[in-house]
Design a protein around this motif. Structure first.
Motif, PDB file in Angstrom:
ATOM      1  N   GLN A   1       0.825  -1.202   0.000  1.00 33.53           N
ATOM      2  CA  GLN A   1       0.000   0.000   0.000  1.00 33.53           C
ATOM      3  C   GLN A   1       0.862   1.255   0.000  1.00 33.53           C
ATOM      4  O   GLN A   1       0.562   2.224  -0.702  1.00 33.53           O
ATOM      5  CB  GLN A   1      -0.934  -0.010   1.204  1.00 33.53           C
TER       6      GLN A   1
ATOM      7  N   LYS B   1      -8.925  -1.419  -2.302  1.00 27.59           N
ATOM      8  CA  LYS B   1      -8.226  -2.399  -3.136  1.00 27.59           C
ATOM      9  C   LYS B   1      -7.406  -3.333  -2.264  1.00 27.59           C
ATOM     10  O   LYS B   1      -6.836  -2.931  -1.254  1.00 27.59           O
ATOM     11  CB  LYS B   1      -7.307  -1.696  -4.136  1.00 27.59           C
ATOM     12  N   THR B   2      -7.348  -4.580  -2.685  1.00 27.39           N
ATOM     13  CA  THR B   2      -6.545  -5.566  -1.961  1.00 27.39           C
ATOM     14  C   THR B   2      -5.085  -5.419  -2.368  1.00 27.39           C
ATOM     15  O   THR B   2      -4.760  -4.744  -3.359  1.00 27.39           O
ATOM     16  CB  THR B   2      -7.023  -6.995  -2.269  1.00 27.39           C
ATOM     17  N   ASP B   3      -4.213  -6.075  -1.631  1.00 24.30           N
ATOM     18  CA  ASP B   3      -2.792  -6.020  -1.950  1.00 24.30           C
ATOM     19  C   ASP B   3      -2.504  -6.628  -3.319  1.00 24.30           C
ATOM     20  O   ASP B   3      -1.637  -6.154  -4.052  1.00 24.30           O
ATOM     21  CB  ASP B   3      -1.970  -6.738  -0.871  1.00 24.30           C
ATOM     22  N   ASP B   4      -3.239  -7.691  -3.686  1.00 23.45           N
ATOM     23  CA  ASP B   4      -3.034  -8.309  -5.000  1.00 23.45           C
ATOM     24  C   ASP B   4      -3.393  -7.343  -6.124  1.00 23.45           C
ATOM     25  O   ASP B   4      -2.667  -7.245  -7.128  1.00 23.45           O
ATOM     26  CB  ASP B   4      -3.872  -9.592  -5.119  1.00 23.45           C
ATOM     27  N   GLN B   5      -4.501  -6.643  -5.977  1.00 22.59           N
ATOM     28  CA  GLN B   5      -4.903  -5.661  -6.988  1.00 22.59           C
ATOM     29  C   GLN B   5      -3.871  -4.546  -7.088  1.00 22.59           C
ATOM     30  O   GLN B   5      -3.532  -4.087  -8.188  1.00 22.59           O
ATOM     31  CB  GLN B   5      -6.268  -5.072  -6.653  1.00 22.59           C
ATOM     32  N   LEU B   6      -3.363  -4.129  -5.932  1.00 22.36           N
ATOM     33  CA  LEU B   6      -2.349  -3.073  -5.935  1.00 22.36           C
ATOM     34  C   LEU B   6      -1.054  -3.553  -6.591  1.00 22.36           C
ATOM     35  O   LEU B   6      -0.399  -2.800  -7.316  1.00 22.36           O
ATOM     36  CB  LEU B   6      -2.085  -2.583  -4.515  1.00 22.36           C
TER      37      LEU B   6
ATOM     38  N   GLU C   1      -0.773  -5.700  -8.997  1.00 19.91           N
ATOM     39  CA  GLU C   1      -0.994  -5.681 -10.441  1.00 19.91           C
ATOM     40  C   GLU C   1      -0.835  -4.270 -10.992  1.00 19.91           C
ATOM     41  O   GLU C   1      -0.200  -4.069 -12.042  1.00 19.91           O
ATOM     42  CB  GLU C   1      -2.386  -6.223 -10.766  1.00 19.91           C
ATOM     43  N   GLU C   2      -1.391  -3.291 -10.298  1.00 19.81           N
ATOM     44  CA  GLU C   2      -1.276  -1.906 -10.767  1.00 19.81           C
ATOM     45  C   GLU C   2       0.162  -1.407 -10.682  1.00 19.81           C
ATOM     46  O   GLU C   2       0.607  -0.632 -11.535  1.00 19.81           O
ATOM     47  CB  GLU C   2      -2.213  -1.004  -9.965  1.00 19.81           C
TER      48      GLU C   2
ATOM     49  N   LYS D   1       1.916  -2.852 -13.692  1.00 15.24           N
ATOM     50  CA  LYS D   1       1.545  -2.125 -14.898  1.00 15.24           C
ATOM     51  C   LYS D   1       2.266  -0.782 -14.960  1.00 15.24           C
ATOM     52  O   LYS D   1       2.725  -0.356 -16.016  1.00 15.24           O
ATOM     53  CB  LYS D   1       0.034  -1.901 -14.945  1.00 15.24           C
TER      54      LYS D   1
END
Length: 101
Positions: free
Chosen positions: A66, A79-84, A86-87, A90
């Protein structure tokens, strides 16, 4: 409100009870007592406000993911840590624009 007619007998009784030589000492001790009371009152009000704030706005510790996402300018709310992650990946893959002098 106490008027001058009530104050005169009160002061007369105080002078008779304590004596004229003890009045300055008595006034000093009363003043310091009032000052200490106000100081303690102010401190307790501040601690109460801090406690109320801690109840209404609990501070959740941020994970490293985070913190990293926030430094990169990614919105971390909801947002979860996994979603973060991924971002963050990217954002790392995007070529950065280099400004020419």
């Amino acid at each position: 409100m106490i008027g001058p007619q009530e104050l005169i007998p009160i002061f007369a009784i105080i002078v008779l009870l304590f004596g004229a030589s003890k009045l300055p000492e008595l006034a000093r001790s009363m003043g310091s007592s009032v000052g200490e009371f106000k100081k303690a009152q102010k401190e307790s009000e501040l601690s109460l406000k801090e406690f109320e704030k801690s109840i209404t706005d609990p501070i959740t510790p941020k994970s490293k993911v985070q913190e990293t996402a926030q430094k990169l300018g990614i919105d971390i709310r909801g947002k979860t840590d996994d979603q973060l992650l991924e971002e963050i990946q990217k954002a790392a893959e995007k070529p950065k624009e280099v400004s020419e002098p």
